[in-house]
Motif scaffolding. Structure first.
Motif, PDB file in Angstrom:
ATOM      1  N   GLY A   5      13.944  14.509  33.939  1.00 44.71           N
ATOM      2  CA  GLY A   5      14.177  13.277  34.412  1.00 44.71           C
ATOM      3  C   GLY A   5      12.910  12.325  34.656  1.00 44.71           C
ATOM      4  O   GLY A   5      12.776  11.357  34.381  1.00 44.71           O
ATOM      5  N   GLU A   6      11.878  13.017  35.245  1.00 46.43           N
ATOM      6  CA  GLU A   6      10.568  12.540  35.608  1.00 46.43           C
ATOM      7  C   GLU A   6      10.017  12.192  34.100  1.00 46.43           C
ATOM      8  O   GLU A   6       9.162  11.059  34.036  1.00 46.43           O
ATOM      9  CB  GLU A   6       9.695  13.272  36.263  1.00 46.43           C
ATOM     10  N   GLU A   7       9.988  12.804  33.090  1.00 49.57           N
ATOM     11  CA  GLU A   7       9.393  12.817  31.811  1.00 49.57           C
ATOM     12  C   GLU A   7      10.060  11.540  31.099  1.00 49.57           C
ATOM     13  O   GLU A   7       9.433  10.630  30.580  1.00 49.57           O
ATOM     14  CB  GLU A   7       9.453  13.944  31.026  1.00 49.57           C
ATOM     15  N   VAL A   8      11.423  11.505  31.222  1.00 50.42           N
ATOM     16  CA  VAL A   8      12.047  10.322  30.658  1.00 50.42           C
ATOM     17  C   VAL A   8      11.623   9.030  31.495  1.00 50.42           C
ATOM     18  O   VAL A   8      11.564   7.968  30.806  1.00 50.42           O
ATOM     19  CB  VAL A   8      13.698  10.645  30.809  1.00 50.42           C
ATOM     20  N   ALA A  16      11.444  -3.109  29.016  1.00 49.20           N
ATOM     21  CA  ALA A  16      12.843  -3.122  29.095  1.00 49.20           C
ATOM     22  C   ALA A  16      13.320  -2.560  30.513  1.00 49.20           C
ATOM     23  O   ALA A  16      14.249  -3.162  31.255  1.00 49.20           O
ATOM     24  CB  ALA A  16      13.627  -1.765  28.386  1.00 49.20           C
ATOM     25  N   ALA A  17      12.288  -1.968  31.208  1.00 50.02           N
ATOM     26  CA  ALA A  17      12.649  -1.547  32.769  1.00 50.02           C
ATOM     27  C   ALA A  17      12.405  -2.835  33.724  1.00 50.02           C
ATOM     28  O   ALA A  17      13.204  -2.972  34.576  1.00 50.02           O
ATOM     29  CB  ALA A  17      11.661  -0.590  33.102  1.00 50.02           C
ATOM     30  N   ARG A  18      11.383  -3.440  33.506  1.00 50.51           N
ATOM     31  CA  ARG A  18      11.372  -4.998  33.974  1.00 50.51           C
ATOM     32  C   ARG A  18      12.385  -5.840  34.034  1.00 50.51           C
ATOM     33  O   ARG A  18      12.804  -6.561  34.853  1.00 50.51           O
ATOM     34  CB  ARG A  18       9.993  -5.517  33.764  1.00 50.51           C
ATOM     35  N   ARG A  19      13.326  -5.684  32.860  1.00 50.63           N
ATOM     36  CA  ARG A  19      14.080  -6.635  32.623  1.00 50.63           C
ATOM     37  C   ARG A  19      15.524  -5.906  32.876  1.00 50.63           C
ATOM     38  O   ARG A  19      16.633  -6.632  32.876  1.00 50.63           O
ATOM     39  CB  ARG A  19      14.190  -7.217  31.180  1.00 50.63           C
ATOM     40  N   GLU A  50      13.511  -3.374  22.180  1.00 51.23           N
ATOM     41  CA  GLU A  50      13.268  -3.031  23.321  1.00 51.23           C
ATOM     42  C   GLU A  50      12.404  -1.519  23.462  1.00 51.23           C
ATOM     43  O   GLU A  50      12.082  -1.649  24.521  1.00 51.23           O
ATOM     44  CB  GLU A  50      14.517  -2.614  24.172  1.00 51.23           C
ATOM     45  N   GLY A  51      12.065  -0.976  22.239  1.00 50.77           N
ATOM     46  CA  GLY A  51      11.073   0.163  22.344  1.00 50.77           C
ATOM     47  C   GLY A  51      11.681   1.447  22.653  1.00 50.77           C
ATOM     48  O   GLY A  51      10.766   2.412  22.981  1.00 50.77           O
ATOM     49  N   PHE A  52      13.072   1.608  22.770  1.00 47.29           N
ATOM     50  CA  PHE A  52      13.305   2.858  22.985  1.00 47.29           C
ATOM     51  C   PHE A  52      13.225   3.817  21.984  1.00 47.29           C
ATOM     52  O   PHE A  52      13.020   5.248  21.982  1.00 47.29           O
ATOM     53  CB  PHE A  52      15.267   2.831  23.497  1.00 47.29           C
ATOM     54  N   GLY A  53      13.072   3.370  20.548  1.00 46.01           N
ATOM     55  CA  GLY A  53      13.060   4.298  19.499  1.00 46.01           C
ATOM     56  C   GLY A  53      11.592   5.080  19.570  1.00 46.01           C
ATOM     57  O   GLY A  53      11.397   6.183  19.501  1.00 46.01           O
ATOM     58  N   SER A  54      10.549   4.223  20.062  1.00 51.80           N
ATOM     59  CA  SER A  54       9.212   4.634  20.227  1.00 51.80           C
ATOM     60  C   SER A  54       8.991   5.542  21.267  1.00 51.80           C
ATOM     61  O   SER A  54       8.413   6.587  21.379  1.00 51.80           O
ATOM     62  CB  SER A  54       8.231   3.327  20.393  1.00 51.80           C
ATOM     63  N   ALA A  55       9.837   5.252  22.461  1.00 52.10           N
ATOM     64  CA  ALA A  55       9.864   6.083  23.494  1.00 52.10           C
ATOM     65  C   ALA A  55      10.626   7.382  23.468  1.00 52.10           C
ATOM     66  O   ALA A  55       9.923   8.416  23.800  1.00 52.10           O
ATOM     67  CB  ALA A  55      10.663   5.388  24.818  1.00 52.10           C
ATOM     68  N   ALA A  56      11.400   7.537  22.574  1.00 54.69           N
ATOM     69  CA  ALA A  56      12.038   8.917  22.056  1.00 54.69           C
ATOM     70  C   ALA A  56      11.155   9.661  21.356  1.00 54.69           C
ATOM     71  O   ALA A  56      11.031  10.668  21.616  1.00 54.69           O
ATOM     72  CB  ALA A  56      13.499   8.504  21.303  1.00 54.69           C
ATOM     73  N   LEU A  57      10.541   9.041  20.500  1.00 58.46           N
ATOM     74  CA  LEU A  57       9.465   9.732  19.599  1.00 58.46           C
ATOM     75  C   LEU A  57       8.426  10.450  20.497  1.00 58.46           C
ATOM     76  O   LEU A  57       8.024  11.448  20.275  1.00 58.46           O
ATOM     77  CB  LEU A  57       8.730   8.667  18.647  1.00 58.46           C
ATOM     78  N   LYS A  58       7.868   9.486  21.426  1.00 50.82           N
ATOM     79  CA  LYS A  58       6.892  10.110  22.275  1.00 50.82           C
ATOM     80  C   LYS A  58       7.411  11.219  23.218  1.00 50.82           C
ATOM     81  O   LYS A  58       6.891  12.238  23.658  1.00 50.82           O
ATOM     82  CB  LYS A  58       6.468   8.921  23.356  1.00 50.82           C
ATOM     83  N   MET A  59       8.544  11.306  23.482  1.00 50.46           N
ATOM     84  CA  MET A  59       9.408  12.382  24.391  1.00 50.46           C
ATOM     85  C   MET A  59       9.413  13.424  23.567  1.00 50.46           C
ATOM     86  O   MET A  59       9.678  14.735  24.172  1.00 50.46           O
ATOM     87  CB  MET A  59      10.614  11.782  24.947  1.00 50.46           C
ATOM     88  N   SER A  60       9.494  13.509  22.259  1.00 49.55           N
ATOM     89  CA  SER A  60       9.988  14.491  21.138  1.00 49.55           C
ATOM     90  C   SER A  60       9.056  15.705  21.575  1.00 49.55           C
ATOM     91  O   SER A  60       9.480  16.926  21.558  1.00 49.55           O
ATOM     92  CB  SER A  60       9.940  14.048  19.896  1.00 49.55           C
ATOM     93  N   PHE A  86      18.651   6.243  27.916  1.00 47.96           N
ATOM     94  CA  PHE A  86      17.644   5.736  28.710  1.00 47.96           C
ATOM     95  C   PHE A  86      18.494   4.930  29.720  1.00 47.96           C
ATOM     96  O   PHE A  86      18.932   3.767  29.444  1.00 47.96           O
ATOM     97  CB  PHE A  86      16.623   4.933  28.196  1.00 47.96           C
ATOM     98  N   ASN A  87      18.502   5.625  30.998  1.00 48.43           N
ATOM     99  CA  ASN A  87      19.173   4.926  32.035  1.00 48.43           C
ATOM    100  C   ASN A  87      18.218   4.398  33.379  1.00 48.43           C
ATOM    101  O   ASN A  87      17.466   5.460  33.615  1.00 48.43           O
ATOM    102  CB  ASN A  87      20.439   5.776  32.641  1.00 48.43           C
TER     103      ASN A  87
END
Length: 90
Positions: A5-8, A16-19, A50-60, A86-87
Motif C-alpha cells: 500500500g505504501e508503494e502504491v 490526480a491525488a490533489r484533485r 490522469e497518469g495512472f498508466g505511467s504510475a502502473a509502469l513505474k510500480m511494475s 488506485f484508491n
C-alpha cells in the motif's frame, strides 16, 4: 509479490491525488525466468490523462511472479496482464 500500500501511495499520480481522482490501469508484461516483469506496456487506463498508466509502469518493478517452467526449469516468455486500482485513502 505485489506492491505494498505504501508503494502504491508513492506512485499515485500527484495531480490526480490533489484533485481527489481515483483510477485504474492495466499493464501487459513478459515474465522473466527470475520472476521479474519485463517489457511492460499500458493496455488501458481510466480516466485518460490522469497518469495512472505511467504510475502502473513505474510500480511494475515491485512485482515478482512465478515464471513459466519447462521440464521443471524456470524460463522467460510468459505474459501477463495486471490490473491495478488506485484508491485514495479514506
Amino acid at each position: 509479490r505485489r506492491p505494498t500500500g505504501e508503494e502504491v501511495a508513492r506512485y499515485y499520480p500527484e495531480r490526480a491525488a490533489r484533485r481527489g481522482v481515483e483510477g485504474r490501469a492495466v499493464i501487459g508484461c513478459r515474465v522473466a525466468a527470475s520472476g521479474r516483469l519485463e517489457a511492460c506496456a499500458v493496455v488501458t487506463e481510466t480516466p485518460d490523462g490522469e497518469g495512472f498508466g505511467s504510475a502502473a509502469l513505474k510500480m511494475s518493478r515491485h512485482f515478482k511472479l512465478r515464471p513459466m517452467t519447462r521440464d521443471g526449469v524456470p524460463v522467460s516468455g510468459g505474459t501477463i496482464r495486471i490490473p491495478i486500482r488506485f484508491n485514495l485513502p479514506d
